[in-house]
Design a protein around this motif. Structure first.
Motif, short mmCIF file in Angstrom:
data_model
loop_
_atom_site.label_atom_id
_atom_site.label_comp_id
_atom_site.label_asym_id
_atom_site.label_seq_id
_atom_site.Cartn_x
_atom_site.Cartn_y
_atom_site.Cartn_z
N LEU A 94 0.81 -1.24 0.09
CA LEU A 94 -0.13 -0.18 -0.01
C LEU A 94 0.82 1.18 0.02
O LEU A 94 0.57 2.02 -0.77
N LEU A 95 1.73 1.35 0.86
CA LEU A 95 2.73 2.47 0.99
C LEU A 95 3.49 2.60 -0.27
O LEU A 95 3.73 3.76 -0.78
N ALA A 96 3.78 1.62 -0.86
CA ALA A 96 4.63 1.67 -1.99
C ALA A 96 3.96 2.31 -3.22
O ALA A 96 4.53 3.08 -4.17
N HIS A 97 2.62 2.26 -3.20
CA HIS A 97 1.81 2.55 -4.31
C HIS A 97 1.07 3.94 -3.76
O HIS A 97 0.08 4.33 -4.62
N LEU A 98 0.97 4.54 -2.83
CA LEU A 98 0.21 5.16 -2.45
C LEU A 98 0.01 6.42 -3.36
O LEU A 98 -1.25 7.05 -3.57
N ASP A 99 1.34 6.83 -3.95
CA ASP A 99 1.06 8.07 -5.06
C ASP A 99 0.18 7.89 -6.01
O ASP A 99 -0.53 8.79 -6.75
N ALA A 100 -0.07 6.50 -6.20
CA ALA A 100 -0.87 6.13 -7.61
C ALA A 100 -2.34 5.97 -7.19
O ALA A 100 -3.21 5.89 -7.99
N PHE A 101 -2.60 6.37 -5.84
CA PHE A 101 -4.05 6.10 -5.48
C PHE A 101 -4.65 7.54 -5.72
O PHE A 101 -4.71 8.31 -4.52
N ASP A 102 -5.31 7.71 -6.58
CA ASP A 102 -6.05 9.06 -6.91
C ASP A 102 -7.42 9.19 -6.78
O ASP A 102 -8.22 8.75 -7.65
#
Ligand code: UD1
Length: 372
Positions: free
Chosen positions: A179-187
């Protein structure tokens, strides 16, 4: 470099993939030889393929293609398939994830072949034997040599079941690494624009619901009540419902369809779903993983279950257990309350949910293999 042998990872169902990805990456960084087996328990691209693509998981080296069936049929098919794989490949260690049927099947086959087993997400207990996952958890832990736990309460459960302290490793939560590795992709804006009809709500002005557990979707009378509650929730805010194939027919037969504030979709890819969750005013769910993800995202989570094996999401997170009769008053309270910071501040997250569980697990596995 010592010959540490090959580590075989067993994945099968959607929730396994975000847990396995950081462990596989951690072991790759340490130069450990690995083999990735997909049992084929989940075979829909939307429950499987998309996760491999998005999470950067290597393609499975083997897919057993077991598919769906009763618990006995599915578990037995995984066991028969894996026995052959383990005899041929002679793993130094088998790593299993979570609590699905593929998890317990793999642990049992490995233990009978005297191959050590590592269980990622050990020690979670709902104390509810009507959940097939609870049976899978208890048995898998008994069969495991390395027990990787995500929260301190799990340590006590394992100790009470007689498992030796030296097998238990509190490492944090690898699903939260993902989750933290992809956080920036959760828009959330993108998710709202994709799923809400034009002009109806935006980020923070919709709800997300996911429901697939037997206790919620197998009894037609209970399903009718649930669908009626979802319609009432949709009078407050639009509700986006990505539907797991399990229960879809029952929910649709009870009147769940895209209409008056309800938006019913197919299962979503990881980043699209997490984007939707990140921007939701609240989530109504019976998923295990979503209780943990909302805890870190700081999104209120109403769990439609009488119990949870993840109490840390209540004590440290945003989770509350609700009944079908009680969910609407709780929802109203949540919607009236001042919003909490999103994502949850680092200091208020459960201990070791910090994005580094995968490397911790990998280091312990490498040490274990070298010591053998
Ligand atoms: C499994 C796990 C559950 C987990 C869930 C996440 C067990 C006992 N349960 O439940 O803990 O929360 O995964 O998704 O292992 N189906 C499809 N396509 C697929 C897979 C399944 O349509 O790719 C349908 C079939 O009708 C199948 C039903 O879903 O019979 C149940 O699938 P199964 O893998 O047995 O359990 P899940 O409900 O997915």
């Amino acid at each position: 470099m010592p010959d540490r042998g090959v580590v075989v990872h067993i994945t099968g169902a959607r929730p396994n993939f975000p847990k396995a990805a950081p462990v596989i990456a951690g072991l790759t960084a340490l130069g450990v030889e690995q083999l990735l087996v997909h049992t084929g328990q989940h075979y829909d691209d939307r429950l499987s393929r998309v996760f491999f693509d998005e999470l950067g998981l290597p393609d499975p080296d083997l897919n057993l293609g077991v598919g769906s069936g009763s618990h006995a049929v599915q578990t037995a098919a995984v066991m028969v398939g894996l026995e052959q794989v383990f005899v041929e490949r002679e793993p130094a260690l088998v790593v299993v994830y979570g609590d699905v049927n593929s998890t317990v099947a793999a642990a049992l086959v490995a233990a009978k072949l005297l191959i050590p087993v590592a269980h990622v997400e050990a020690g979670l207990r709902s104390f509810d034997r009507t959940m097939p996952e609870e049976v899978n958890r208890r048995l898998t832990d008994q069969l495991s040599d390395l027990l990787f736990v995500t929260s301190p309460d799990a340590i006590g459960h394992l100790a009470r079941e007689g498992l030796a302290q030296e097998r238990i490793h509190f490492v944090g939560n690898p699903m939260i690494d993902t989750l933290l590795a992809h956080l920036d992709a959760f828009d959330p804006e993108l998710a709202a624009a994709a799923w809400l009809p034009a002009g109806v709500g935006g980020a923070g002005q919709y709800l997300v619901a996911t429901l697939h557990r037997p206790a919620n979707v197998d009894d037609p009378a209970a399903v009718r009540e649930l669908v009626s509650v979802l319609h009432k929730a949709a009078e407050r805010l639009p509700v986006v419902i990505p539907l797991h194939p399990r229960g879809r027919a029952a929910l649709e037969a009870a009147g769940l369809s895209t209409s008056s504030g309800l938006i019913v979709t197919d299962p979503l890819p990881y980043t699209a779903f997490m984007g939707l969750v990140r921007g939701a005013a609240a989530v109504i769910t019976d998923s295990g993983g979503v209780q943990e993800e909302t805890t870190v995202l700081g999104v209120p989570c109403l769990t439609m279950r009488p119990n949870t094996e993840r109490p840390v999401t209540i004590t440290h997170g945003t989770n509350q257990l609700v009944t079908v009769d009680g969910v609407l008053p709780v929802l109203d309270q949540v919607l009236a309350a001042a919003p909490a910071p999103r994502p949850a501040p680092v200091g208020s997250r459960p201990p070791l949910w910090d994005g580094a569980a995968g490397p911790r697990i990998a280091a312990i596995i490498a040490g274990y293999l070298e010591a053998r």
